[in-house]
Write an enzyme that holds these catalytic residues in place. Structure first.
Site, PDB file in Angstrom:
ATOM      1  N   HIS A   1      12.672  -2.970   1.935  1.00  0.00           N
ATOM      2  CA  HIS A   1      12.129  -1.654   2.312  1.00  0.00           C
ATOM      3  C   HIS A   1      13.047  -0.556   1.795  1.00  0.00           C
ATOM      4  O   HIS A   1      14.274  -0.700   1.835  1.00  0.00           O
ATOM      5  CB  HIS A   1      11.991  -1.517   3.827  1.00  0.00           C
TER       6      HIS A   1
ATOM      7  N   PRO B   1       0.794  -1.233   0.000  1.00  0.00           N
ATOM      8  CA  PRO B   1       0.000   0.000   0.000  1.00  0.00           C
ATOM      9  C   PRO B   1       0.827   1.285   0.000  1.00  0.00           C
ATOM     10  O   PRO B   1       1.856   1.368   0.662  1.00  0.00           O
ATOM     11  CB  PRO B   1      -0.826  -0.104   1.288  1.00  0.00           C
ATOM     12  N   ASN B   2       0.323   2.236  -0.764  1.00  0.00           N
ATOM     13  CA  ASN B   2       0.845   3.602  -0.875  1.00  0.00           C
ATOM     14  C   ASN B   2       2.149   3.718  -1.654  1.00  0.00           C
ATOM     15  O   ASN B   2       2.612   4.832  -1.906  1.00  0.00           O
ATOM     16  CB  ASN B   2       1.004   4.266   0.513  1.00  0.00           C
TER      17      ASN B   2
ATOM     18  N   ASN C   1       8.060  -5.709  -0.967  1.00  0.00           N
ATOM     19  CA  ASN C   1       7.980  -4.544  -0.090  1.00  0.00           C
ATOM     20  C   ASN C   1       6.508  -4.427   0.280  1.00  0.00           C
ATOM     21  O   ASN C   1       5.700  -3.907  -0.498  1.00  0.00           O
ATOM     22  CB  ASN C   1       8.459  -3.272  -0.796  1.00  0.00           C
TER      23      ASN C   1
ATOM     24  N   ALA D   1       3.119  -0.802   4.733  1.00  0.00           N
ATOM     25  CA  ALA D   1       2.664  -0.817   6.133  1.00  0.00           C
ATOM     26  C   ALA D   1       2.100  -2.175   6.547  1.00  0.00           C
ATOM     27  O   ALA D   1       2.069  -2.475   7.751  1.00  0.00           O
ATOM     28  CB  ALA D   1       1.620   0.282   6.333  1.00  0.00           C
TER      29      ALA D   1
ATOM     30  N   GLU E   1      12.507  -9.831   1.853  1.00  0.00           N
ATOM     31  CA  GLU E   1      11.767  -8.658   2.332  1.00  0.00           C
ATOM     32  C   GLU E   1      12.584  -7.411   1.987  1.00  0.00           C
ATOM     33  O   GLU E   1      13.795  -7.379   2.207  1.00  0.00           O
ATOM     34  CB  GLU E   1      11.574  -8.757   3.845  1.00  0.00           C
TER      35      GLU E   1
ATOM     36  N   ARG F   1       5.366  12.512  -2.639  1.00  0.00           N
ATOM     37  CA  ARG F   1       5.455  13.073  -1.282  1.00  0.00           C
ATOM     38  C   ARG F   1       6.562  12.368  -0.504  1.00  0.00           C
ATOM     39  O   ARG F   1       6.993  11.289  -0.874  1.00  0.00           O
ATOM     40  CB  ARG F   1       4.122  12.873  -0.538  1.00  0.00           C
TER      41      ARG F   1
ATOM     42  N   TYR G   1      11.622   8.538   1.319  1.00  0.00           N
ATOM     43  CA  TYR G   1      11.509   7.459   0.330  1.00  0.00           C
ATOM     44  C   TYR G   1      12.229   7.739  -0.992  1.00  0.00           C
ATOM     45  O   TYR G   1      12.248   6.872  -1.876  1.00  0.00           O
ATOM     46  CB  TYR G   1      10.025   7.171   0.054  1.00  0.00           C
TER      47      TYR G   1
ATOM     48  N   ARG H   1      13.210   4.295  12.491  1.00  0.00           N
ATOM     49  CA  ARG H   1      11.998   5.120  12.444  1.00  0.00           C
ATOM     50  C   ARG H   1      11.110   4.845  13.674  1.00  0.00           C
ATOM     51  O   ARG H   1      11.611   4.398  14.699  1.00  0.00           O
ATOM     52  CB  ARG H   1      11.280   4.879  11.113  1.00  0.00           C
TER      53      ARG H   1
HETATM   54  O1  CA2 Z   1      10.464   1.841   3.666  1.00  0.00           O
HETATM   55  C1  CA2 Z   1       9.622   1.176   3.060  1.00  0.00           C
HETATM   56  O2  CA2 Z   1       9.805   0.705   1.951  1.00  0.00           O
HETATM   57  C2  CA2 Z   1       8.241   0.975   3.694  1.00  0.00           C
HETATM   58  O3  CA2 Z   1       7.798  -0.350   3.374  1.00  0.00           O
HETATM   59  C3  CA2 Z   1       7.323   2.016   3.061  1.00  0.00           C
HETATM   60  C4  CA2 Z   1       5.931   2.051   3.671  1.00  0.00           C
HETATM   61  C5  CA2 Z   1       5.999   2.126   5.190  1.00  0.00           C
HETATM   62  O4  CA2 Z   1       4.685   2.033   5.741  1.00  0.00           O
HETATM   63  C6  CA2 Z   1       6.871   1.030   5.786  1.00  0.00           C
HETATM   64  O5  CA2 Z   1       6.938   1.218   7.186  1.00  0.00           O
HETATM   65  C7  CA2 Z   1       8.269   1.104   5.200  1.00  0.00           C
HETATM   66  C8  CA2 Z   1       5.164   3.267   3.113  1.00  0.00           C
HETATM   67  C9  CA2 Z   1       4.924   3.187   1.611  1.00  0.00           C
HETATM   68  C10 CA2 Z   1       4.992   4.493   0.893  1.00  0.00           C
HETATM   69  O6  CA2 Z   1       4.232   5.497   1.529  1.00  0.00           O
HETATM   70  C11 CA2 Z   1       4.258   6.756   1.004  1.00  0.00           C
HETATM   71  C12 CA2 Z   1       3.550   7.696   1.710  1.00  0.00           C
HETATM   72  C13 CA2 Z   1       3.523   8.997   1.254  1.00  0.00           C
HETATM   73  C14 CA2 Z   1       4.212   9.367   0.107  1.00  0.00           C
HETATM   74  C15 CA2 Z   1       4.935   8.418  -0.590  1.00  0.00           C
HETATM   75  C16 CA2 Z   1       4.952   7.110  -0.143  1.00  0.00           C
END
Ligand code: CA2
Length: 150
Positions: free
Chosen positions: A101, A11-12, A75, A78, A99, A19, A24, A108
């Site tokens: 990330h 997700p996301n 990946n 969340a 896995e 953003r 990221y 974090r």
């Molecule tokens: O660091 C990573 O790759 C994560 O898997 C990214 C996830 C986060 O919830 C994990 O803890 C670590 C978040 C995905 C991307 O979220 C975004 C949010 C806003 C803007 C861009 C990406």
């Protein structure tokens, strides 16, 4: 036919590059996919690169990949920190799972320190931004070679 590696994104991750570039990176998921295509081509494997915001869809893809693929790079976003369903789907399969990330989740918030994926993964790559995807493909190829699966 070339060996296939599934690269699954949770997700996301479709929002990458729009953003939070400080955490990221500035690359979009499409940019990362293009680099993965190039790297996998050089290594002689093909990749199936997917993203979903839905936990059940990711479960379906893990089950499919276990039949159609030599290995899975995931990946889980969340869902990494919450999903027993993804844990069980990986545990039920037999292909190796890496896995992945973008960020170092241990540097974090506390809620990102727990992973339901790590105990059922062959290994974990984190903290290298988009470059981690290249590292993961290379690591998977080395792993597959070592088990004569490539
Ligand atoms: O660091 C990573 O790759 C994560 O898997 C990214 C996830 C986060 O919830 C994990 O803890 C670590 C978040 C995905 C991307 O979220 C975004 C949010 C806003 C803007 C861009 C990406």
């Amino acid at each position: 036919m070339a060996t296939t590696i599934h690269i699954l994104n949770g997700p996301n991750l479709n929002l990458l590059g729009q953003r939070e570039p400080g955490i990221y990176g500035a690359e979009s998921l499409e940019d990362i996919q293009k680099t993965c295509d190039t790297v996998s081509g050089k290594l002689g494997v093909s990749i199936e690169f997917r993203q979903s915001n839905h936990e059940g869809e990711l479960v379906d893809w893990i089950q499919q990949a276990d039949q159609a693929s030599a290995g899975i790079i995931i990946n889980a976003g969340a869902f990494t920190h919450t999903s027993i369903a993804l844990h069980d789907a990986i545990r039920a399969g037999s292909v190796p799972v890496i896995e992945l990330h973008l960020s170092n989740t241990h540097a974090r918030e506390d809620f990102r320190h727990k992973s339901y994926i790590s105990p059922v993964a062959q290994g974990v790559i984190m903290g290298f931004g988009g470059y981690g995807y290249q590292l993961a493909i290379r690591a998977m190829c080395t792993l597959l070679e070592s088990t004569d699966s490539l």
